[in-house]
Motif scaffolding. Sequence first.
Motif, short mmCIF file in Angstrom:
data_model
loop_
_atom_site.label_atom_id
_atom_site.label_comp_id
_atom_site.label_asym_id
_atom_site.label_seq_id
_atom_site.Cartn_x
_atom_site.Cartn_y
_atom_site.Cartn_z
N ASP A 92 -2.04 6.33 6.98
CA ASP A 92 -2.97 5.23 7.50
C ASP A 92 -2.80 4.01 6.59
O ASP A 92 -3.42 3.06 6.60
CB ASP A 92 -4.69 5.62 7.36
N SER A 110 0.85 -1.11 0.00
CA SER A 110 0.02 0.04 -0.06
C SER A 110 1.02 1.21 -0.05
O SER A 110 0.40 2.35 -0.56
CB SER A 110 -0.93 0.11 1.18
N ASP A 113 -9.66 3.70 3.15
CA ASP A 113 -10.96 4.13 3.38
C ASP A 113 -11.70 3.53 4.55
O ASP A 113 -12.21 4.36 5.29
CB ASP A 113 -11.83 3.92 2.24
N ARG A 114 -11.44 2.37 4.88
CA ARG A 114 -12.06 1.62 6.06
C ARG A 114 -11.21 2.14 7.14
O ARG A 114 -11.87 2.62 8.39
CB ARG A 114 -11.73 0.09 5.98
N THR A 115 -10.05 2.35 7.30
CA THR A 115 -9.28 3.02 8.53
C THR A 115 -9.61 4.10 8.72
O THR A 115 -9.82 4.52 9.95
CB THR A 115 -7.67 2.91 8.10
N ARG A 129 -7.45 -0.17 -0.83
CA ARG A 129 -8.91 0.06 -0.52
C ARG A 129 -8.89 0.38 1.07
O ARG A 129 -10.04 0.61 1.60
CB ARG A 129 -9.73 -0.83 -1.15
N HIS A 130 -8.10 -0.59 1.95
CA HIS A 130 -8.36 -0.62 3.31
C HIS A 130 -8.06 0.84 4.21
O HIS A 130 -8.48 1.17 5.21
CB HIS A 130 -7.20 -1.45 4.07
N LYS A 144 -6.77 -3.19 -4.72
CA LYS A 144 -6.98 -4.05 -3.69
C LYS A 144 -5.85 -4.01 -2.70
O LYS A 144 -6.09 -4.39 -1.19
CB LYS A 144 -6.78 -5.52 -4.02
N HIS A 145 -4.75 -3.31 -2.79
CA HIS A 145 -3.85 -2.78 -1.82
C HIS A 145 -4.09 -1.84 -1.15
O HIS A 145 -3.34 -1.51 -0.25
CB HIS A 145 -2.20 -2.92 -2.53
#
Length: 392
Positions: free
Chosen positions: A320, A207, A386-388, A383-384, A380-381
């Motif tokens: 993040d 990421s 936004d969740r964080t 997209r986390h 895919k590497h």
Amino acid sequence: MKQPIAVWAVFFASVIAFMGMGLVNPILRELSEKLHAQPSEVTLLFTSYNAVMAVAMLITSTVSARLGIKWTLIAGIGVIATVSFLGGFAGDIWTLVGLRAGWGLGNALFVATALSALVSLSSSGTAKAIILYEAAAGIGMSVGPWLGGTLGDINWRGPFFGVSALMVIGFIALAAFMPARKGAGADAPKPKTSLAAPFRALKQHRSLLVLGIVAALYNIGFFTIMAYAPFVMGLHPKEMGYVFLGWGVLLAITSVYVAPILQRKFGTLKSLCFMLVLFVADLLVMGIFTSTKEAVIAAVICAGGILGNINTLITTAVMDAAPVERSTASSAYSFLRFIGAAISPYMAGKLAEHFNSSVPFLVGAGFVLLSIAFIGLNAKHIRHVDRTESAH
């Protein structure tokens, strides 16, 4: 606004440091004429500056861990004050190019550490500390060209002496208000950081690598505007200063107020991709209408609003992106980011010399378009991110 006084000391010093980044924009044509240098040689003022910054970013976390944040900031601003003062006495373009390399070293020590300092000292969390950092960048990068243009209209040496004086004021502010006691605030003892840590972070966390490459590609477009647009606008230094003042004001406003709204409503990655598309369109306007001075001026000013959003969105994402020390993440990301910034200015000058003045903007647009494609291929590497941020 309710921050410790140390935060405002770092903020003020950051404004001054970022002023130096765009200081030479309005006097690029003046330097070319007075020092009898080709445009591609003058753009080396940005290339040497950014190349040294890229490499120096790798050591900032190590230096900061050993000296402490306060003394790293003071060392950086002291180097800038010294080399900018010497720049006022330069007699040829190559002396200035060398001094700008030293300026890049000072800025690397200061800029990367300032973000860590604001995050550590801020009383309102990481997101708002990043907004403060981007606000300092926006204010500095808007006022810097205006000051450079105003002083440069009198004499091209003026901006170098002016920024040196301002750096001394920033030096005093940091020395007076920044905490330095071990175990207190931003200067609490830190584990020793390896010089290899940024490379390990890039290798272990895809990421961080993806966002760094995106920043490198996008910065090719960014610094095409910074380093080459002044040559096609055909303005006097003072007029050029006002153009970049408008550019920087929009950059500051969007980085502080608009980017967080976009982030909340649409998410970081969607907002980032949309702004990158707008940036491609803006560069294409410059490339297609290069011979129309008014169109280029309008596109440069509009670019400020686009770039302010992109800067805040991508910096927040990087903080993040991976479970590593923020200083290490900042060093790794900034290394890749400034490689793009180093390549762009000289490349733009050479493209114009070998082809025509439209080509640098069209090529810059191509690289920014490539950054959008790279995000799509590696979604895919990252997209986390936004969740964080939603969890925060």
